[in-house]
Design a protein around this motif. Sequence first.
Motif, PDB file in Angstrom:
ATOM      1  N   THR A 130       0.869  -1.168   0.030  1.00  0.00           N
ATOM      2  CA  THR A 130       0.163  -0.188   0.073  1.00  0.00           C
ATOM      3  C   THR A 130       0.863   1.196   0.048  1.00  0.00           C
ATOM      4  O   THR A 130       1.875   1.454   0.792  1.00  0.00           O
ATOM      5  CB  THR A 130      -0.884   0.114   1.224  1.00  0.00           C
ATOM      6  N   THR A 131       0.453   2.214  -0.680  1.00  0.00           N
ATOM      7  CA  THR A 131       1.227   3.719  -0.752  1.00  0.00           C
ATOM      8  C   THR A 131       0.293   4.716  -0.465  1.00  0.00           C
ATOM      9  O   THR A 131      -1.001   4.222  -0.901  1.00  0.00           O
ATOM     10  CB  THR A 131       2.043   4.061  -2.131  1.00  0.00           C
ATOM     11  N   LEU A 132       0.257   5.622   0.281  1.00  0.00           N
ATOM     12  CA  LEU A 132      -0.237   6.652   0.609  1.00  0.00           C
ATOM     13  C   LEU A 132       0.363   8.032  -0.041  1.00  0.00           C
ATOM     14  O   LEU A 132       1.423   8.113   0.342  1.00  0.00           O
ATOM     15  CB  LEU A 132      -0.987   6.930   2.109  1.00  0.00           C
ATOM     16  N   CYS A 133      -0.679   8.885  -0.709  1.00  0.00           N
ATOM     17  CA  CYS A 133       0.224   9.954  -1.331  1.00  0.00           C
ATOM     18  C   CYS A 133       0.542  11.112  -0.329  1.00  0.00           C
ATOM     19  O   CYS A 133      -0.474  11.707   0.219  1.00  0.00           O
ATOM     20  CB  CYS A 133      -1.052  10.596  -2.495  1.00  0.00           C
ATOM     21  N   PRO A 134       1.861  11.578  -0.045  1.00  0.00           N
ATOM     22  CA  PRO A 134       2.085  12.688   0.683  1.00  0.00           C
ATOM     23  C   PRO A 134       1.323  13.980   0.198  1.00  0.00           C
ATOM     24  O   PRO A 134       1.154  14.645   1.059  1.00  0.00           O
ATOM     25  CB  PRO A 134       3.570  12.818   0.526  1.00  0.00           C
ATOM     26  N   CYS A 135       1.373  14.142  -1.019  1.00  0.00           N
ATOM     27  CA  CYS A 135       0.890  15.594  -1.769  1.00  0.00           C
ATOM     28  C   CYS A 135      -0.702  15.661  -1.279  1.00  0.00           C
ATOM     29  O   CYS A 135      -1.083  16.640  -0.849  1.00  0.00           O
ATOM     30  CB  CYS A 135       0.949  15.601  -3.140  1.00  0.00           C
ATOM     31  N   SER A 136      -1.487  14.528  -1.494  1.00  0.00           N
ATOM     32  CA  SER A 136      -2.997  14.445  -1.039  1.00  0.00           C
ATOM     33  C   SER A 136      -2.892  14.524   0.424  1.00  0.00           C
ATOM     34  O   SER A 136      -4.084  15.393   0.686  1.00  0.00           O
ATOM     35  CB  SER A 136      -3.482  13.123  -1.536  1.00  0.00           C
ATOM     36  N   SER A 140      -5.072  18.054   1.795  1.00  0.00           N
ATOM     37  CA  SER A 140      -6.378  17.755   2.319  1.00  0.00           C
ATOM     38  C   SER A 140      -6.887  18.044   3.655  1.00  0.00           C
ATOM     39  O   SER A 140      -5.876  17.846   4.516  1.00  0.00           O
ATOM     40  CB  SER A 140      -6.639  16.418   1.957  1.00  0.00           C
ATOM     41  N   ALA A 141      -7.777  18.558   3.873  1.00  0.00           N
ATOM     42  CA  ALA A 141      -8.254  18.878   5.251  1.00  0.00           C
ATOM     43  C   ALA A 141      -8.658  17.493   6.004  1.00  0.00           C
ATOM     44  O   ALA A 141      -8.560  17.314   7.309  1.00  0.00           O
ATOM     45  CB  ALA A 141      -9.479  19.984   5.404  1.00  0.00           C
ATOM     46  N   ASP A 142      -9.367  16.675   5.316  1.00  0.00           N
ATOM     47  CA  ASP A 142      -9.618  15.434   5.674  1.00  0.00           C
ATOM     48  C   ASP A 142      -9.242  14.252   4.722  1.00  0.00           C
ATOM     49  O   ASP A 142      -9.623  14.402   3.788  1.00  0.00           O
ATOM     50  CB  ASP A 142     -11.228  15.329   6.019  1.00  0.00           C
ATOM     51  N   GLY A 143      -8.344  13.264   5.376  1.00  0.00           N
ATOM     52  CA  GLY A 143      -8.075  11.970   4.661  1.00  0.00           C
ATOM     53  C   GLY A 143      -7.035  12.418   3.781  1.00  0.00           C
ATOM     54  O   GLY A 143      -6.656  13.376   3.457  1.00  0.00           O
ATOM     55  N   ALA A 144      -6.679  11.389   2.629  1.00  0.00           N
ATOM     56  CA  ALA A 144      -5.736  11.342   1.505  1.00  0.00           C
ATOM     57  C   ALA A 144      -5.966  10.009   0.857  1.00  0.00           C
ATOM     58  O   ALA A 144      -6.427   9.000   1.278  1.00  0.00           O
ATOM     59  CB  ALA A 144      -4.176  11.285   2.248  1.00  0.00           C
ATOM     60  N   HIS A 145      -5.594  10.017  -0.460  1.00  0.00           N
ATOM     61  CA  HIS A 145      -5.961   8.888  -1.185  1.00  0.00           C
ATOM     62  C   HIS A 145      -4.727   8.044  -1.107  1.00  0.00           C
ATOM     63  O   HIS A 145      -3.557   8.519  -1.081  1.00  0.00           O
ATOM     64  CB  HIS A 145      -6.124   9.334  -2.638  1.00  0.00           C
ATOM     65  N   ASN A 146      -5.067   6.873  -1.124  1.00  0.00           N
ATOM     66  CA  ASN A 146      -4.030   5.504  -1.128  1.00  0.00           C
ATOM     67  C   ASN A 146      -4.579   4.723  -2.086  1.00  0.00           C
ATOM     68  O   ASN A 146      -5.447   4.773  -2.854  1.00  0.00           O
ATOM     69  CB  ASN A 146      -3.907   5.030   0.221  1.00  0.00           C
ATOM     70  N   PHE A 189      -6.148  -0.512  11.734  1.00  0.00           N
ATOM     71  CA  PHE A 189      -4.623  -0.217  11.866  1.00  0.00           C
ATOM     72  C   PHE A 189      -4.031  -0.111  10.649  1.00  0.00           C
ATOM     73  O   PHE A 189      -3.234   1.009  10.492  1.00  0.00           O
ATOM     74  CB  PHE A 189      -4.079  -1.580  12.574  1.00  0.00           C
ATOM     75  N   VAL A 190      -4.282  -0.720   9.623  1.00  0.00           N
ATOM     76  CA  VAL A 190      -3.502  -0.581   8.565  1.00  0.00           C
ATOM     77  C   VAL A 190      -3.807   0.839   7.679  1.00  0.00           C
ATOM     78  O   VAL A 190      -2.852   1.490   6.917  1.00  0.00           O
ATOM     79  CB  VAL A 190      -3.705  -1.501   7.420  1.00  0.00           C
ATOM     80  N   THR A 191      -5.057   1.201   7.847  1.00  0.00           N
ATOM     81  CA  THR A 191      -5.583   2.353   7.198  1.00  0.00           C
ATOM     82  C   THR A 191      -4.693   3.656   7.796  1.00  0.00           C
ATOM     83  O   THR A 191      -4.076   4.594   7.257  1.00  0.00           O
ATOM     84  CB  THR A 191      -6.895   2.698   7.277  1.00  0.00           C
ATOM     85  N   GLU A 192      -4.648   3.708   9.389  1.00  0.00           N
ATOM     86  CA  GLU A 192      -3.941   4.701  10.137  1.00  0.00           C
ATOM     87  C   GLU A 192      -2.483   4.567   9.709  1.00  0.00           C
ATOM     88  O   GLU A 192      -1.663   5.500   9.914  1.00  0.00           O
ATOM     89  CB  GLU A 192      -4.333   4.578  11.378  1.00  0.00           C
ATOM     90  N   LYS A 193      -1.832   3.145   9.614  1.00  0.00           N
ATOM     91  CA  LYS A 193      -0.231   3.143   9.626  1.00  0.00           C
ATOM     92  C   LYS A 193      -0.156   3.723   8.402  1.00  0.00           C
ATOM     93  O   LYS A 193       1.114   4.539   8.216  1.00  0.00           O
ATOM     94  CB  LYS A 193      -0.122   1.783   9.519  1.00  0.00           C
ATOM     95  N   ALA A 194      -0.767   3.227   7.055  1.00  0.00           N
ATOM     96  CA  ALA A 194      -0.583   4.184   5.845  1.00  0.00           C
ATOM     97  C   ALA A 194      -0.264   5.702   5.843  1.00  0.00           C
ATOM     98  O   ALA A 194       0.204   6.262   5.371  1.00  0.00           O
ATOM     99  CB  ALA A 194      -1.341   3.615   4.800  1.00  0.00           C
ATOM    100  N   PHE A 195      -1.504   6.271   6.786  1.00  0.00           N
ATOM    101  CA  PHE A 195      -1.806   7.554   6.908  1.00  0.00           C
ATOM    102  C   PHE A 195      -0.730   8.230   7.432  1.00  0.00           C
ATOM    103  O   PHE A 195      -0.152   9.254   7.128  1.00  0.00           O
ATOM    104  CB  PHE A 195      -3.188   7.885   7.749  1.00  0.00           C
ATOM    105  N   HIS A 196      -0.064   7.725   8.419  1.00  0.00           N
ATOM    106  CA  HIS A 196       0.959   8.212   9.295  1.00  0.00           C
ATOM    107  C   HIS A 196       2.411   7.881   8.555  1.00  0.00           C
ATOM    108  O   HIS A 196       3.535   8.410   9.049  1.00  0.00           O
ATOM    109  CB  HIS A 196       1.163   7.787  10.503  1.00  0.00           C
ATOM    110  N   ASN A 197       2.462   7.288   7.371  1.00  0.00           N
ATOM    111  CA  ASN A 197       3.608   6.897   6.630  1.00  0.00           C
ATOM    112  C   ASN A 197       3.485   7.003   5.095  1.00  0.00           C
ATOM    113  O   ASN A 197       3.753   6.090   4.290  1.00  0.00           O
ATOM    114  CB  ASN A 197       3.986   5.434   7.042  1.00  0.00           C
TER     115      ASN A 197
END
Length: 246
Positions: A130-136, A140-146, A189-197
């Motif tokens: 999984t990757t989560l976009c740093p720019c998004s 974004s005020a809420d969330g980010a696309h992964n 857990f995995v959603t939040e881990k990606a969000f913080h990474n």
Amino acid sequence: MLIHSVGIKDIQTPVKVLEKGGGLQATIATISIQASMPTANPPSSCVDAFTSALNGSLGKISVTSFSKILADVQERLQARSARLEMSFPFFIEKKAPVTRTRSLMEYECTFSGGIGDDEDFILSVRVPVTTLCPCSKEISADGAHNQRAEVDMRVKFDNFIWIEDLIVMVEQSASCELYALLKRPDEKFVTEKAFHNPMFVEDVVRKVALAALAHPDITWFAAGVESFESIHKHSAYAYVDSDEIR
């Protein structure tokens, strides 16, 4: 007319692959072999030579047996060189990060080796992450696309490297690893881990490269990362080859 090489292609056959824990994993491999011939008239028994060499080692496939198959083919055909490629699904039991629920993850692996003029051995793994976009995340005020991504990692080495260890190296270089089965606490857990990474594909390929460069037994590597973008029609891609960075 001179024939440069002969071979057989895309044979599907049951094989057993050595696991790190000492067991043998039964799987189905797609195998291709070719040999470079020294004369314009290759022997009529080429197919027999290839299949006979293969069948003697299908019960336990490893780096050692790979070398034996190639040497057998080279000797039977009096070839200058021979090359063998074997791709197969490899399964690892994983536990979900919170509930510890067990499931099997599938990884596409390839052994590719040569003897003679083209002597080497390459271990390849294709690892979904999984990757989560740093720019998004930043804008974004809420969330980010992964999104799901795949890392295609190929290595040469001095001392043996286990498939399982190479997969772990890759998974630790992404925003988060994947699991075949997640329950709600695991999904959180995995959603939040990606969000913080958060990571771009460039970040993932750099981390993979740094891990490979630090490994004492890896002598060469190449890695490509493709991100199947969730908000774009196209994929994002990054690639690195150790020959270009050392």
